[in-house]
Design a protein around this motif. Structure first.
Motif, PDB file in Angstrom:
ATOM      1  N   ASN A  69       0.636  -1.196   0.041  1.00  0.00           N
ATOM      2  CA  ASN A  69       0.006   0.093  -0.011  1.00  0.00           C
ATOM      3  C   ASN A  69       0.793   1.163  -0.085  1.00  0.00           C
ATOM      4  OD1 ASN A  69      -2.362  -1.640  -0.027  1.00  0.00           O
ATOM      5  ND2 ASN A  69      -2.497  -1.268   2.289  1.00  0.00           N
TER       6      ASN A  69
ATOM      7  N   HIS B 259       2.296   1.939  -3.471  1.00  0.00           N
ATOM      8  CA  HIS B 259       1.375   2.610  -4.423  1.00  0.00           C
ATOM      9  C   HIS B 259       1.047   3.754  -4.005  1.00  0.00           C
ATOM     10  CE1 HIS B 259       0.542  -1.088  -6.779  1.00  0.00           C
ATOM     11  NE2 HIS B 259       0.047  -1.925  -5.387  1.00  0.00           N
ATOM     12  N   LEU B 260       1.137   4.455  -2.872  1.00  0.00           N
ATOM     13  CA  LEU B 260       0.801   5.538  -2.300  1.00  0.00           C
ATOM     14  C   LEU B 260       2.139   6.525  -2.538  1.00  0.00           C
ATOM     15  CD1 LEU B 260      -0.920   7.568  -0.966  1.00  0.00           C
ATOM     16  CD2 LEU B 260       0.230   7.237   1.354  1.00  0.00           C
TER      17      LEU B 260
ATOM     18  N   ARG C 292       2.005   7.551  -6.229  1.00  0.00           N
ATOM     19  CA  ARG C 292       0.990   8.757  -6.493  1.00  0.00           C
ATOM     20  C   ARG C 292       1.594  10.074  -6.110  1.00  0.00           C
ATOM     21  NH1 ARG C 292      -3.799   5.273  -4.225  1.00  0.00           N
ATOM     22  NH2 ARG C 292      -4.464   4.076  -6.249  1.00  0.00           N
TER      23      ARG C 292
END
Length: 82
Positions: A10, A13-14, A17
């Motif tokens: 997680n 992926h963050l 971004r």
């Protein structure tokens, strides 16, 4: 919320971004503050200059998040002895 950050996938992926957002802010800020030849209101001009500061900050934070997530993904998962 802490459960989200406890999983390195997680965080990875963050971080992608955050890196993308930081790059977009930096490029938009550079274009608006230094390359655009038209007239901009003072609020927009100040915002563009602020984006040239916030963008690299997000790049640094995203990069550190990526390094930490990759480090945690490379470690073997500790298994409980039952």
């Amino acid at each position: 919320m802490f459960d989200f950050f406890s999983h390195p996938q997680n965080v990875l992926h963050l971080s992608s971004r955050v890196l993308g957002t930081g790059l977009a802010l930096l490029l938009a800020g550079i274009y608006g503050a230094y390359l655009y030849n038209g007239h901009l209101p003072i609020v927009a001009l100040v915002s563009m200059h602020a984006m040239t500061i916030i963008g690299p900050t997000l790049l640094k934070v995203g990069y550190v998040m990526r390094l930490l997530a990759q480090h945690r993904l490379s470690k073997p998962v500790a298994r409980a002895l039952a």
